[in-house]
Design a protein around this motif. Structure first.
Motif, PDB file in Angstrom:
ATOM      1  N   LEU A   1      -2.783   0.079  -4.291  1.00 17.72           N
ATOM      2  CA  LEU A   1      -2.773  -0.923  -3.623  1.00 17.72           C
ATOM      3  C   LEU A   1      -2.568  -2.059  -4.531  1.00 17.72           C
ATOM      4  O   LEU A   1      -2.990  -2.498  -5.523  1.00 17.72           O
ATOM      5  N   ASP A   2      -1.470  -2.939  -4.028  1.00 20.58           N
ATOM      6  CA  ASP A   2      -1.158  -4.012  -4.901  1.00 20.58           C
ATOM      7  C   ASP A   2      -1.032  -3.590  -6.330  1.00 20.58           C
ATOM      8  O   ASP A   2      -1.499  -4.495  -7.154  1.00 20.58           O
ATOM      9  N   GLY A   3      -0.158  -2.602  -6.607  1.00 20.25           N
ATOM     10  CA  GLY A   3       0.045  -2.055  -8.093  1.00 20.25           C
ATOM     11  C   GLY A   3      -1.200  -1.510  -8.906  1.00 20.25           C
ATOM     12  O   GLY A   3      -1.072  -0.978  -9.948  1.00 20.25           O
ATOM     13  N   LYS A   4      -2.283  -1.339  -7.928  1.00 19.93           N
ATOM     14  CA  LYS A   4      -3.555  -0.659  -8.728  1.00 19.93           C
ATOM     15  C   LYS A   4      -3.901   0.509  -7.913  1.00 19.93           C
ATOM     16  O   LYS A   4      -4.024   0.868  -6.774  1.00 19.93           O
ATOM     17  N   ASP A   5      -4.050   1.413  -9.070  1.00 12.69           N
ATOM     18  CA  ASP A   5      -4.315   2.974  -8.217  1.00 12.69           C
ATOM     19  C   ASP A   5      -5.838   2.770  -7.997  1.00 12.69           C
ATOM     20  O   ASP A   5      -6.863   2.786  -8.655  1.00 12.69           O
ATOM     21  N   ILE A   6      -6.180   3.024  -6.697  1.00 13.39           N
ATOM     22  CA  ILE A   6      -7.581   3.028  -6.038  1.00 13.39           C
ATOM     23  C   ILE A   6      -7.902   4.358  -5.644  1.00 13.39           C
ATOM     24  O   ILE A   6      -8.938   4.668  -4.894  1.00 13.39           O
ATOM     25  N   SER A   7      -7.129   5.425  -5.933  1.00 14.50           N
ATOM     26  CA  SER A   7      -7.348   6.771  -5.479  1.00 14.50           C
ATOM     27  C   SER A   7      -8.971   7.334  -5.642  1.00 14.50           C
ATOM     28  O   SER A   7      -9.366   8.036  -4.669  1.00 14.50           O
ATOM     29  N   SER A   8      -9.445   7.044  -6.851  1.00 18.84           N
ATOM     30  CA  SER A   8     -11.022   7.510  -6.990  1.00 18.84           C
ATOM     31  C   SER A   8     -11.969   6.629  -6.295  1.00 18.84           C
ATOM     32  O   SER A   8     -12.835   7.248  -5.833  1.00 18.84           O
TER      33      SER A   8
ATOM     34  N   LEU B   1       1.006  -1.213  -0.001  1.00 18.81           N
ATOM     35  CA  LEU B   1       0.204   0.041  -0.208  1.00 18.81           C
ATOM     36  C   LEU B   1       0.920   1.196   0.100  1.00 18.81           C
ATOM     37  O   LEU B   1       1.784   1.603   1.095  1.00 18.81           O
ATOM     38  N   GLU B   2       0.922   2.009  -1.333  1.00 17.19           N
ATOM     39  CA  GLU B   2       1.811   2.891  -1.357  1.00 17.19           C
ATOM     40  C   GLU B   2       1.534   4.305  -1.737  1.00 17.19           C
ATOM     41  O   GLU B   2       0.217   4.361  -2.563  1.00 17.19           O
ATOM     42  N   PHE B   3       1.829   5.416  -1.424  1.00 16.88           N
ATOM     43  CA  PHE B   3       1.475   6.729  -2.026  1.00 16.88           C
ATOM     44  C   PHE B   3       2.411   6.983  -2.791  1.00 16.88           C
ATOM     45  O   PHE B   3       3.635   6.829  -2.487  1.00 16.88           O
ATOM     46  N   THR B   4       1.942   7.429  -4.125  1.00 10.49           N
ATOM     47  CA  THR B   4       2.970   7.813  -5.148  1.00 10.49           C
ATOM     48  C   THR B   4       2.628   9.062  -5.600  1.00 10.49           C
ATOM     49  O   THR B   4       1.351   9.586  -5.751  1.00 10.49           O
ATOM     50  N   GLY B   5       3.666   9.892  -6.164  1.00 17.05           N
ATOM     51  CA  GLY B   5       3.323  11.002  -6.917  1.00 17.05           C
ATOM     52  C   GLY B   5       2.923  12.227  -5.971  1.00 17.05           C
ATOM     53  O   GLY B   5       2.878  11.957  -4.756  1.00 17.05           O
TER      54      GLY B   5
END
Ligand code: DC
Length: 218
Positions: A79-86, A67-71
């Motif tokens: 989450l596990d390589g998938k952008d779930i921001s929206s 679980l990472e914050f990027t940019g």
């Protein structure tokens, strides 16, 4: 200003914590940690993997997830390589994140990750237990708040901007219920930390509040 400064902000939903913290991070050139987004990620997994019944197993499953914050601007949650921001910004996920965050195994796993993320300092974090549990040693501790009406108004506009249904009455009820749960839960309830500076954001512009925190940091 101290390079490895830690600024921690707590407060109820819609008080303006994330908008303010993002702007302070940009002004001071430090990192921003949105701890609520992490509980939203837990809620997202609970829904998408149908794991609503067993919070302990859900917490355990996070031990092997990334679980990472990027940019920056906008920051994304991956989450596990998938952008779930929206996906995590819906009223349903808000409600479920609040429910699941009352469970100690889930809190323990999130706090472990959050403390590792802020260990080096140079960070502003915000949530419900940032000043009391994650970083009680923070250089600056802030409790940010505003009236229920004001917070519901802001959240309604946010939902509408995102294209999510945002009826004022429903949003107000959602916030009221969520605040009550976040304040009355047994494990790490939202409260004003010792030596926290209380900032009432009602009637103030974002810039005014940001200036106030930047002054404290400097
Ligand atoms: O800040 P937010 O609205 O994105 O947070 C969603 C929910 O997550 C909130 O209702 C309570 C929970 N939360 C928490 O328990 N502890 C935190 N540090 C941050 C959020």
């Amino acid at each position: 200003m101290k390079e490895n400064i830690v600024i921690a902000i707590d407060g109820p939903a819609g008080a303006g914590k994330s908008t303010t913290a993002k702007a302070v991070a940009a002004r001071l050139n430090i990192r921003y940690l949105d701890t609520g987004a992490m509980y939203r990620a837990v809620a997202y997994v609970a829904v998408t993997e149908n794991r609503l019944g067993d919070p302990e197993a859900l917490a355990l499953s996070f031990e092997s997830r990334t679980l990472e914050f990027t940019g920056q601007n906008p920051q994304r949650l991956v989450l596990d390589g998938k952008d779930i921001s929206s996906e995590i910004r819906t009223p349903e996920i808000s409600e479920l994140a609040s429910q699941l965050s009352a469970h100690s195994p889930i809190r323990k796993e999130m706090v472990r990750r959050q403390q590792a993320m802020i260990a080096e300092g140079g960070v502003i974090l915000e949530g419900r237990d940032a000043t009391t549990v994650i970083a009680p040693q923070a250089d600056i501790k802030i409790y940010m708040t505003a009236s229920l009406e004001e917070r519901a108004k802001r959240r309604t506009v946010e939902y509408q901007d995102r294209g999510t249904a945002g009826d004022f009455g429903a949003v107000r009820a959602e916030i009221l219920q969520r605040d009550h749960r976040d304040i009355t839960r047994e494990d790490s309830p939202l409260q004003v930390a010792d030596s926290a500076v209380i900032i009432e954001t009602g009637g103030k512009s974002v810039d005014e509040v940001v200036d106030e925190i930047v002054r404290l940091a400097e």
